[in-house]
Motif scaffolding. Sequence first.
Motif, short mmCIF file in Angstrom:
data_model
loop_
_atom_site.label_atom_id
_atom_site.label_comp_id
_atom_site.label_asym_id
_atom_site.label_seq_id
_atom_site.Cartn_x
_atom_site.Cartn_y
_atom_site.Cartn_z
N GLU A 25 0.83 -1.21 0.00
CA GLU A 25 0.00 0.00 0.00
C GLU A 25 0.86 1.26 0.00
O GLU A 25 0.43 2.31 -0.47
N ASP A 26 2.09 1.15 0.53
CA ASP A 26 3.03 2.27 0.54
C ASP A 26 3.68 2.34 -0.84
O ASP A 26 4.31 1.39 -1.30
N LEU A 27 3.53 3.49 -1.51
CA LEU A 27 4.02 3.62 -2.88
C LEU A 27 5.52 3.39 -2.99
O LEU A 27 5.99 2.76 -3.94
N ARG A 28 6.27 3.90 -2.03
CA ARG A 28 7.72 3.76 -2.12
C ARG A 28 8.14 2.31 -1.90
O ARG A 28 9.07 1.83 -2.56
N VAL A 29 7.49 1.62 -1.00
CA VAL A 29 7.82 0.21 -0.76
C VAL A 29 7.42 -0.63 -1.97
O VAL A 29 8.11 -1.58 -2.35
#
Length: 535
Positions: free
Chosen positions: A286-290
Amino acid sequence: MLYWLVLIPIVIAIINIMYFDRDSRRIILAVQLGMGVYATDLFRRVANGGTLIDHLGGYDRAIAITLYGDRIAIVLVWLTTLLFFGLLLYAYNKTYFTSEFGFLYLSLQSLIIGLFLSTDLFNIYVLIEVSTVIIALLIMLRKDKQAIYDGMIFLFVSVIGSGFWLLGTGFLYKTFGTLDIYALEDAMARVNDPRTMIIPFAFILTTISLKIALFPLSSWLPIAYGTPSAPSVIPAILSGVYETTGLYLFIRLTMMFRPAIDLSPLFLVIGFATSILGFVFAVAQEDLRVLLAYSTISQVGLIVVGLALGTEESYWGSIFHMFAHSLFKTVLFLAVGTINSHYQSRMMRDIKGGLKELPVTGWAIIFGLLGITGAPLFNGSISKYMISYGSDSPYVQVLLNVINFGTILYSIKFASILSGPTTLSEAKQKAGLKKDWAQWVTFAFGILTLLTGLLGNQVIEILYGYSFDISLTSYLEKAGIYVLLAVAAWAIYKGWIKEAHVVSRIRGIELTFNAMITALVGFFIALAAYMAVII
């Protein structure tokens, strides 16, 4: 002449930290521009006259510090100067651009260029160690608790991994009396018993496999890339440039050992496993960077597959995919930085209406996603076509399509932030970053992903001197497969992935520090055991 590329950034970094504060940004920018011009001139010399070699101090190659600038290395050096210049423009007005940041930023550039040019195994070890410390400091730049934890995990895992390199280097020096990569490659052809190379090869390859985050040594990467408080240029540097140093060393070192030991079949399997698991975990985020961090793992696996296939077309396809990956992943990481500044979040549930709110960044994201998925006319389509062209095995073709299907799947998930009604209040919309000129840096890199696809054949020939004719019929066939994969990925995302509970369970899987070290040791043992069986 090559040594100036290494010396200039570090000298300016020292001057910057000693005598200047934020006003030194103009000097750093000017130096970056000059570095780009100089790297372009060196590329012209290599393209016209062949490899450039500097033996520092005038000593014989066997004992001198040697810098080696062949066609591939000099292109990567030029790409490094381009990306560092662009990232500097992006960060120019950011609050974190202090004299300390400038020092670390320039020092890392010097070390990365050194890794591309150095041919001595011990010098490479030193460069890896120092760059590890610099990156850890950049991750911890804002000194909050999570950043310090993430930076220390990266530092400890990397330092322990580098110890394997040092042990392998010691074995080789005791055996051959030299640490020069190209001298060792010549010596490998005269090795009577290849089994004597098992231990040093296993040691060195374990370090490189950790550095490029091959399965099962990839757990550190999402931690380092996903640090919440780290500036967006940090993961852009790591994915766009630093990861490429590991891939370049992987190429050089497997070539060095190949006269004695060839592990292409093993790394073909590891490459596919890495790429498939990478996209599975990317889809779950859900985290874009991850999500982009796991995407990097998947793309690294694809590059290793192309290298392991062992054909001329797949090899150069992987080399060009390294170049393409640096561009489109820089686009996406910088875009996430802008989105985070605008929405005050990197979580997808908090971000909607991105294309309306930030049209410049939105279109940059579209270009970046089209590049990474290998959409027709974009750079990823050329590199993936070449990798695919390098094998006529139906099993390889199916697995390559599975990888591209997964890439399209997580790209569709990423792109969902662009549509829908905005999640911002009217007040926040008015206070947004629509006029933030740093967005145009991101957009410029997005345009490059398109141009290097439209002119793919010419770009490959100019950069690497390799001529590859793309069959229009075959390319259109690949384009048709791409459309079918995109339709299937869209249907599966809308019908299952978007609401599937299994996705959230996958998201929570991660290794502890002890498990990472256990995996590192286990990888070394398994690698050595495999070589003992096949040789």
